[in-house]
Scaffold this active site. Structure first.
Site, PDB file in Angstrom:
ATOM      1  N   GLU A 133       1.407   0.977   4.705  1.00  0.00           N
ATOM      2  CA  GLU A 133       2.577   0.191   4.320  1.00  0.00           C
ATOM      3  C   GLU A 133       3.462   0.209   5.566  1.00  0.00           C
ATOM      4  O   GLU A 133       4.114   1.219   5.852  1.00  0.00           O
ATOM      5  CB  GLU A 133       3.307   0.808   3.129  1.00  0.00           C
ATOM      6  N   ASP A 175       2.194   5.367   2.148  1.00  0.00           N
ATOM      7  CA  ASP A 175       3.515   4.889   1.772  1.00  0.00           C
ATOM      8  C   ASP A 175       4.488   5.044   2.943  1.00  0.00           C
ATOM      9  O   ASP A 175       4.507   6.089   3.616  1.00  0.00           O
ATOM     10  CB  ASP A 175       4.006   5.689   0.565  1.00  0.00           C
TER      11      ASP A 175
END
Length: 704
Positions: A377, A341
């Site tokens: 990401e 993330d």
């Protein structure tokens, strides 16, 4: 109680069958107490007197799995100098393998008194906070083996443990929403029939429900609020005294038996302690300045994540924590990879995003972590944080440019064909220069963050009122199109168009070079009522609505299955090398490996790519010109295909190009909900015309 010196490594609480070794790092601490917690609310404190390189440690014979514990740290409470030690705050072990309980959001868990942020709060947090748990590391893995699917054979399925399983009618109610539900044959059977090879789980590291959300009657449903990087979230298990570890391992073992990899969405960029007004739960009270990036005024935090803090990626102890955690999940929990993330934050050693940062150096040389799937990401919220295409060669990336371009194409934006051609063929403009392949691109049109596939074609605007933030949260620019009416409608023409658009997105994803990722429930056309930020909606708004047993499955489900299996059956859709745009040596037809045509069957010219009104093209994929060899060096051949895209609103006739095959058979037409069984679609010859309704695509196949 006997207290032996113990060892400084491994960190955390490690049970060896006779007792437990405890080790915790803090450079700021003057003294650390290990507190053994008892069910009657009392505790036994043991001072950790042995110190090696700022690691305090002790071995306690007879301390068994299930024992709850925490730390009290005596040291400086000097926020103006970046330190916030306070022995009144019971702290979680950063290396805890399991965590019990939840946070009771009283003033006791904060280092200051409400309304007076510069005060010091000496209220005891123990009755109001979580505790670490000693776990039994022994587990019968049997003959478990990682599936190790190559990327070109991978189909990712992003899912939430609870959201995927809470509404499944075939699961016992007590199993729904748990790790055990993932292992149930009904769930695994759906994934295997769909063709999924890897389950990408949204955060399962122990996380905390934010104070504000709890006060509003909401929760941190998505889980991007980690407090324990080694502990499976206890809310997905039958108990919190180690059951979460055993049940997670059992789920992994069952998924592996079905040939499905398990990839974790991990949040190493920040913690649940938030900004300077956040709670003191673990890292802040152990050694604030060693764990977090502090601002020029050390009372505050640098925040490139939008959550209040960022971990200090130039600290060797933070890097050790992250690498130890990653190795633990691979070696002890048997997971097959990670999706990071806001991964750009991990590259911020100082201010700028640095692709050569220490974290990537460590991953590159690590013999365990470097061998699993690593997905970035590739952005964060800091300056220069959008880094799609800029990660090192080991890494794959969520390709945000793919998502945006495909959405623009199907909502009818002008001048998108050139960009779309690059995304369809693996985004060589992003990945070829640094030695990566098309498989570096994780392609997706939807994910947990944003509209579902159904809502992408049903809403122009977000509708996040249920989040109680005045609809101010969530992305305002979604590149969505409601097909004429905002939200639900019974207009048959609009319903038909929306269904066709969902098939367009699904087919495009499976026909694109790279690695496809589906979002859970999109195969059922699930809706969130236009909410594009359901991070706090732990209810039926965000849970997947499974079909009722005995009823016909949704047509989109069968279409999705057929598209996944079409991709899996044909290597021309999952090439491991970029197209050359020329004939491949050794092929007999001397045709290029790829060719682009106007709807009239003529080669695309420069002006065609940029024409304002051009929204249609034909792509020829030559199955005889696949340049990469098979595993034994053999030549790979496949059928050839014509992909016809009509992203315009009007009906369009396509002419089959001459010289690229005499006979073709229609295998996909998104204007029709059903995919014709193999060998039954209509046949066409070179020069014939194929009519496509507005906003549809067709796939024609030529046998090798």
């Amino acid at each position: 109680m006997q207290v032996w010196p113990g060892q400084a490594y491994p960190l955390g609480a490690v049970y060896d069958g006779a007792g437990t070794n405890f080790a915790v790092y803090s450079e700021a601490a003057r003294r650390i107490e290990l507190c053994l917690l008892h069910d009657d609310g009392s505790e036994t404190a043991v001072e950790l007197r042995e110190t090696d390189a700022f690691v305090r440690h002790a071995y306690l014979p007879g301390v068994m799995p299930g024992q709850r514990y925490g730390f009290r740290v005596h040291g400086p409470y000097e926020p103006e100098h970046g330190q916030r030690c306070n022995p009144a705050k019971l702290l979680l072990d950063p290396y805890a393998r399991a965590i019990a309980g939840s946070v009771d959001w009283g003033e006791e868990v904060y280092g200051y008194h409400f309304g007076r942020p510069d005060s010091r709060n000496d209220l005891d947090s123990a009755p109001h906070t979580m505790s670490s748990v000693v776990v039994n590391p022994y587990f019968d893995w049997g003959d478990d083996r990682p599936p190790r699917h190559d990327y070109h054979r991978t189909v990712l399925y992003e899912a939430h443990v609870k959201g995927l399983t809470m509404r499944h009618p075939e699961l016992p109610e007590e199993l729904r929403g748990t790790y055990g539900a993932l292992a149930h044959p009904a769930v695994i059977g759906h994934l295997t029939r769909l063709g999924v090879t890897a389950l990408e789980l949204m955060p399962v590291h122990q996380y905390v429900h934010d104070h504000r959300l709890v006060d509003d009657g909401l929760t941190n449903y998505w889980g991007y609020n980690t407090i324990g990087f080694f502990a499976p979230h206890n809310g997905y298990a039958s108990g919190d005294r180690g059951q979460q570890v055993l049940e997670f391992k059992s789920a992994v073992r069952a998924l592996h038996e079905a040939g499905i990899e398990v990839i974790l969405d991990v949040v190493y960029n920040h913690t649940a302690e938030g900004n300077h007004l956040g709670p003191t739960l673990s890292f802040r009270g152990l050694d604030n300045a060693s764990y977090y990036r502090l601002a020029d005024d050390p009372r505050h935090y640098v925040d490139t994540t939008g959550t209040g803090n960022s971990l200090l990626m130039r600290s060797p102890h933070v890097l050790q924590l992250i690498m130890d955690s990653l190795r633990y999940w691979v070696t002890e929990m048997h997971v097959d990879g990670f999706r990071f993330d806001l991964a750009a934050t991990l590259a911020r050693q100082f201010h700028e995003v640095d692709r050569l940062s220490s974290f990537f150096d460590l991953v590159q040389q690590d013999p365990v972590v470097s061998q699993v799937k690593l997905i970035a990401e590739p952005w964060d919220l800091g300056e220069g944080g959008y880094q799609v295409g800029n990660f090192p060669p080991l890494w794959t990336e969520w390709n945000g440019k793919y998502r945006d371009t495909v959405r623009d194409l199907w909502r009818g934006q002008p001048r998108t064909l050139a960009e779309f051609a690059s995304r369809l063929t693996g985004s060589s403009d992003l990945y070829q220069d640094d030695g990566r392949r098309p498989l570096a691109s994780i392609n997706f049109h939807t994910c947990h963050d944003g509209f579902t596939l159904h809502d992408l074609v049903s809403y122009n605007e977000k509708h996040n009122e249920a989040n109680r933030e005045g609809n101010r949260d969530g992305e305002a620019h979604n590149r969505s199109w409601n097909c004429g009416v905002e939200g639900p409608t019974e207009d048959p023409d609009i319903v038909q168009l929306r269904e066709r658009q969902m098939r367009n997105f699904t087919a495009t994803l499976m026909l694109s070079q790279g690695v496809p990722m589906l979002s859970h429930g999109d195969e059922f056309a699930r809706s969130q009522g236009g909410n594009n930020n359901a991070y706090c909606q732990d209810n039926e708004l965000a849970w997947v609505p499974w079909p009722e047993p005995g009823k016909p499955p949704p047509s989109l489900l069968e279409f999705t299955r057929r598209m996944v299996w079409l991709r899996r059956d044909h290597p021309v859709f999952r090439r491991r090398r970029f197209f050359h745009g020329r004939p491949v040596e050794g092929t007999h037809d001397e045709l290029s490996d790829i060719a682009w045509f106007t709807p009239y069957g003529e080669p695309m010219r420069a002006r065609d790519w940029q024409a304002q009104q051009t929204r249609a093209l034909t792509v020829f994929l030559n199955g005889e010109a696949i340049s990469e060899p098979g595993p034994r060096g053999e030549r790979i051949t496949d059928d050839s295909f014509l992909l016809m895209f009509n992203a315009g609103a009007e009906r369009q006739e396509f002419t089959i190009p001459a010289g690229h095959g005499a006979q073709w058979r229609l295998v996909v037409d998104t204007a029709r909900p059903e995919v014709p069984p193999p060998g039954t679609g209509p046949q066409y010859a070179a020069g014939d015309r194929v009519a496509l309704v507005g906003r549809s695509l067709a796939v024609l196949q030529r046998p090798a």
